[in-house]
Motif scaffolding. Sequence first.
Motif, PDB file in Angstrom:
ATOM      1  N   PRO A  74      37.354  41.683  48.704  1.00  0.00           N
ATOM      2  CA  PRO A  74      38.318  42.794  48.621  1.00  0.00           C
ATOM      3  C   PRO A  74      37.832  43.879  47.666  1.00  0.00           C
ATOM      4  O   PRO A  74      37.099  43.624  46.707  1.00  0.00           O
ATOM      5  CB  PRO A  74      39.580  42.118  48.100  1.00  0.00           C
ATOM      6  CG  PRO A  74      39.089  40.914  47.372  1.00  0.00           C
ATOM      7  CD  PRO A  74      37.871  40.447  48.100  1.00  0.00           C
ATOM      8  N   VAL A  76      38.209  45.689  44.763  1.00  0.00           N
ATOM      9  CA  VAL A  76      38.985  45.481  43.540  1.00  0.00           C
ATOM     10  C   VAL A  76      39.239  46.785  42.779  1.00  0.00           C
ATOM     11  O   VAL A  76      40.067  46.811  41.872  1.00  0.00           O
ATOM     12  CB  VAL A  76      38.260  44.482  42.625  1.00  0.00           C
ATOM     13  CG1 VAL A  76      38.171  43.113  43.290  1.00  0.00           C
ATOM     14  CG2 VAL A  76      36.867  44.973  42.263  1.00  0.00           C
ATOM     15  N   ILE A  79      42.884  47.932  43.214  1.00  0.00           N
ATOM     16  CA  ILE A  79      43.903  46.905  42.999  1.00  0.00           C
ATOM     17  C   ILE A  79      44.418  47.009  41.574  1.00  0.00           C
ATOM     18  O   ILE A  79      43.636  47.066  40.616  1.00  0.00           O
ATOM     19  CB  ILE A  79      43.337  45.494  43.265  1.00  0.00           C
ATOM     20  CG1 ILE A  79      42.979  45.330  44.743  1.00  0.00           C
ATOM     21  CG2 ILE A  79      44.327  44.415  42.850  1.00  0.00           C
ATOM     22  CD1 ILE A  79      42.368  43.993  45.090  1.00  0.00           C
ATOM     23  N   ASN A  80      45.719  47.033  41.437  1.00  0.00           N
ATOM     24  CA  ASN A  80      46.364  47.085  40.139  1.00  0.00           C
ATOM     25  C   ASN A  80      46.909  45.698  39.825  1.00  0.00           C
ATOM     26  O   ASN A  80      47.920  45.261  40.384  1.00  0.00           O
ATOM     27  CB  ASN A  80      47.486  48.118  40.130  1.00  0.00           C
ATOM     28  CG  ASN A  80      48.097  48.303  38.748  1.00  0.00           C
ATOM     29  OD1 ASN A  80      47.608  47.741  37.765  1.00  0.00           O
ATOM     30  ND2 ASN A  80      49.167  49.090  38.683  1.00  0.00           N
ATOM     31  N   CYS A  81      46.234  44.993  38.946  1.00  0.00           N
ATOM     32  CA  CYS A  81      46.610  43.613  38.644  1.00  0.00           C
ATOM     33  C   CYS A  81      47.928  43.519  37.873  1.00  0.00           C
ATOM     34  O   CYS A  81      48.516  42.434  37.802  1.00  0.00           O
ATOM     35  CB  CYS A  81      45.503  42.939  37.832  1.00  0.00           C
ATOM     36  SG  CYS A  81      43.928  42.772  38.708  1.00  0.00           S
ATOM     37  N   GLU A  83      50.670  44.618  38.771  1.00  0.00           N
ATOM     38  CA  GLU A  83      51.786  44.531  39.720  1.00  0.00           C
ATOM     39  C   GLU A  83      52.155  43.083  40.046  1.00  0.00           C
ATOM     40  O   GLU A  83      53.165  42.853  40.710  1.00  0.00           O
ATOM     41  CB  GLU A  83      51.409  45.257  41.020  1.00  0.00           C
ATOM     42  CG  GLU A  83      51.184  46.750  40.845  1.00  0.00           C
ATOM     43  CD  GLU A  83      50.781  47.414  42.143  1.00  0.00           C
ATOM     44  OE1 GLU A  83      50.599  46.656  43.142  1.00  0.00           O
ATOM     45  OE2 GLU A  83      50.634  48.638  42.164  1.00  0.00           O
ATOM     46  N   ILE A  86      49.167  40.329  44.499  1.00  0.00           N
ATOM     47  CA  ILE A  86      48.550  41.404  45.266  1.00  0.00           C
ATOM     48  C   ILE A  86      48.746  41.116  46.755  1.00  0.00           C
ATOM     49  O   ILE A  86      48.276  40.104  47.276  1.00  0.00           O
ATOM     50  CB  ILE A  86      47.046  41.522  44.942  1.00  0.00           C
ATOM     51  CG1 ILE A  86      46.832  41.646  43.433  1.00  0.00           C
ATOM     52  CG2 ILE A  86      46.437  42.678  45.681  1.00  0.00           C
ATOM     53  CD1 ILE A  86      47.523  42.851  42.809  1.00  0.00           C
ATOM     54  N   THR A  87      49.471  41.983  47.409  1.00  0.00           N
ATOM     55  CA  THR A  87      49.709  41.831  48.850  1.00  0.00           C
ATOM     56  C   THR A  87      48.989  42.895  49.665  1.00  0.00           C
ATOM     57  O   THR A  87      48.764  42.708  50.861  1.00  0.00           O
ATOM     58  CB  THR A  87      51.211  41.900  49.146  1.00  0.00           C
ATOM     59  OG1 THR A  87      51.738  43.135  48.649  1.00  0.00           O
ATOM     60  CG2 THR A  87      51.950  40.738  48.470  1.00  0.00           C
ATOM     61  N   ASN A  88      48.636  43.999  49.038  1.00  0.00           N
ATOM     62  CA  ASN A  88      47.934  45.077  49.745  1.00  0.00           C
ATOM     63  C   ASN A  88      46.491  45.127  49.259  1.00  0.00           C
ATOM     64  O   ASN A  88      46.224  45.420  48.090  1.00  0.00           O
ATOM     65  CB  ASN A  88      48.618  46.421  49.486  1.00  0.00           C
ATOM     66  CG  ASN A  88      50.028  46.460  50.058  1.00  0.00           C
ATOM     67  OD1 ASN A  88      50.277  45.931  51.133  1.00  0.00           O
ATOM     68  ND2 ASN A  88      50.948  47.078  49.327  1.00  0.00           N
ATOM     69  N   TYR A  89      45.574  44.797  50.141  1.00  0.00           N
ATOM     70  CA  TYR A  89      44.150  44.819  49.807  1.00  0.00           C
ATOM     71  C   TYR A  89      43.372  45.085  51.074  1.00  0.00           C
ATOM     72  O   TYR A  89      43.881  44.973  52.189  1.00  0.00           O
ATOM     73  CB  TYR A  89      43.707  43.495  49.173  1.00  0.00           C
ATOM     74  CG  TYR A  89      43.959  42.289  50.046  1.00  0.00           C
ATOM     75  CD1 TYR A  89      43.015  41.856  50.966  1.00  0.00           C
ATOM     76  CD2 TYR A  89      45.158  41.590  49.935  1.00  0.00           C
ATOM     77  CE1 TYR A  89      43.249  40.774  51.768  1.00  0.00           C
ATOM     78  CE2 TYR A  89      45.403  40.499  50.746  1.00  0.00           C
ATOM     79  CZ  TYR A  89      44.449  40.080  51.659  1.00  0.00           C
ATOM     80  OH  TYR A  89      44.693  39.009  52.458  1.00  0.00           O
TER      81      TYR A  89
END
Length: 245
Positions: A74, A76, A79-81, A83, A86-89
């Motif tokens: 993915p 990375v 991606i905002n950890c 949150e 993580i469902t949106n990648y």
Amino acid sequence: MAFGITSITLITVDILNRLEKKNKKKRCLSADTRVCLKGFGIFLFGFAIAQLFNEVLKNAVGRLRPHFFDVCRPNVFFINCSEGYITNYTCTNREHSATILRNIRQSFPSGHAVFSMFTAMYLALYIQIRLNISYSLILKPTFQAGLLLLSLLCSASRITDHMHHCSDVIAGLILGFIVACAVFYSLGTKYLNNHNGDSICSSDDIEENSVPASKECQIPLQLLHEKSKCTRLKSKTLTSSSLIV
């Protein structure tokens, strides 16, 4: 392998039972063949039930496999950890098909563990109720232990190959064990019980034993018939002699 091992096991049990009954001069070959086919049919029904539970749980849970990051890779950087989950990648690895990318999110439970344990447990119960041999006491438990060992080896390989977590395999083994016991004790004990075959064997044995007995009785009956003729002739001779006197 599940279908192949099942077919070989059912045929082997049938052959061993035939040899045992041949030594005892029993005739249940046609009945054993019907039971063997019924056993395979019940196995297919249980296999479908296990497949249904496995697919429903896999798609409902959606747990990531241990090799998820290696297959998906993915991005990375977006991606905002903070949150949480993580469902949106977006998967950046384009070497794999959409089916494989969907499969890496279906880790729970282990399908290999489900099917291997279901097959091993079903066949172990089948051997316990169907295999009747008098010349060996350890052959039956050896077959059963070998099947369970193959199931455990297959399940353990999913952990060493990094395809499943340990909890996935344990859950699959439990699910396969429950389905095998439920299917066998609800259908197998009804249609695969040895009492049905034994009743057919006993009736055949009675017919087989009754035929020689009737043949053996034919000679004494003929002798009795001849003796009765001789008695009647003697009585007639005595009557004629008394009239002459």
